[in-house]
Design a protein around this motif. Structure first.
Motif, PDB file in Angstrom:
ATOM      1  N   ALA A  16       0.836  -1.198   0.000  1.00  0.00           N
ATOM      2  CA  ALA A  16       0.000   0.000   0.000  1.00  0.00           C
ATOM      3  C   ALA A  16       0.876   1.255   0.000  1.00  0.00           C
ATOM      4  N   MET A  17       1.964   1.225   0.765  1.00  0.00           N
ATOM      5  CA  MET A  17       2.863   2.366   0.813  1.00  0.00           C
ATOM      6  C   MET A  17       3.514   2.579  -0.558  1.00  0.00           C
ATOM      7  N   PHE A  18       3.890   1.490  -1.223  1.00  0.00           N
ATOM      8  CA  PHE A  18       4.486   1.575  -2.559  1.00  0.00           C
ATOM      9  C   PHE A  18       3.481   2.120  -3.572  1.00  0.00           C
ATOM     10  N   LYS A  19       2.227   1.672  -3.485  1.00  0.00           N
ATOM     11  CA  LYS A  19       1.193   2.162  -4.398  1.00  0.00           C
ATOM     12  C   LYS A  19       0.934   3.647  -4.182  1.00  0.00           C
ATOM     13  N   ARG A  20       0.944   4.093  -2.932  1.00  0.00           N
ATOM     14  CA  ARG A  20       0.778   5.528  -2.654  1.00  0.00           C
ATOM     15  C   ARG A  20       1.939   6.323  -3.238  1.00  0.00           C
ATOM     16  N   TRP A  26       4.715  13.137 -10.105  1.00  0.00           N
ATOM     17  CA  TRP A  26       6.130  13.292 -10.455  1.00  0.00           C
ATOM     18  C   TRP A  26       6.855  11.956 -10.453  1.00  0.00           C
ATOM     19  N   VAL A  27       6.408  11.019  -9.633  1.00  0.00           N
ATOM     20  CA  VAL A  27       7.035   9.696  -9.617  1.00  0.00           C
ATOM     21  C   VAL A  27       6.681   8.935 -10.884  1.00  0.00           C
ATOM     22  N   THR A  28       5.413   8.974 -11.279  1.00  0.00           N
ATOM     23  CA  THR A  28       5.015   8.274 -12.502  1.00  0.00           C
ATOM     24  C   THR A  28       5.695   8.886 -13.724  1.00  0.00           C
ATOM     25  N   PHE A  29       5.882  10.199 -13.726  1.00  0.00           N
ATOM     26  CA  PHE A  29       6.573  10.846 -14.838  1.00  0.00           C
ATOM     27  C   PHE A  29       8.013  10.346 -14.944  1.00  0.00           C
ATOM     28  N   ILE A  30       8.715  10.287 -13.829  1.00  0.00           N
ATOM     29  CA  ILE A  30      10.110   9.850 -13.840  1.00  0.00           C
ATOM     30  C   ILE A  30      10.212   8.375 -14.218  1.00  0.00           C
ATOM     31  N   LEU A  34      12.080   7.042 -17.621  1.00  0.00           N
ATOM     32  CA  LEU A  34      13.177   6.076 -17.570  1.00  0.00           C
ATOM     33  C   LEU A  34      12.855   4.821 -18.379  1.00  0.00           C
ATOM     34  N   ALA A  35      11.622   4.363 -18.297  1.00  0.00           N
ATOM     35  CA  ALA A  35      11.232   3.161 -19.053  1.00  0.00           C
ATOM     36  C   ALA A  35      11.335   3.412 -20.555  1.00  0.00           C
TER      37      ALA A  35
END
Length: 62
Positions: A16-20, A26-30, A34-35
């Protein structure tokens, strides 16, 4: 009385902490940047094996 946390509860708590963490824009953008960058690097690397810049044409006298 101590509270005993099972491994399953620890896993789901971390999950749950990882999903949050991943739900932040900004995390999804980075992560996506990178992908995509890694995919482009892999395609450029594989392009070197395509033979485009390989040997010369064998039948140039026909």
């Amino acid at each position: 009385m101590p509270i005993i946390i099972t491994l399953t509860e620890q896993f789901w708590g971390r999950h749950a902490m990882f999903k949050r963490f991943l739900s932040k824009p900004w995390v999804t953008f980075i992560v996506r940047t990178l992908a995509y960058f890694l995919i482009i690097l892999a395609l450029i690397y594989l392009y070197g094996y395509s033979g485009v810049t390989g040997g010369h044409f064998i039948y140039n006298e026909f």
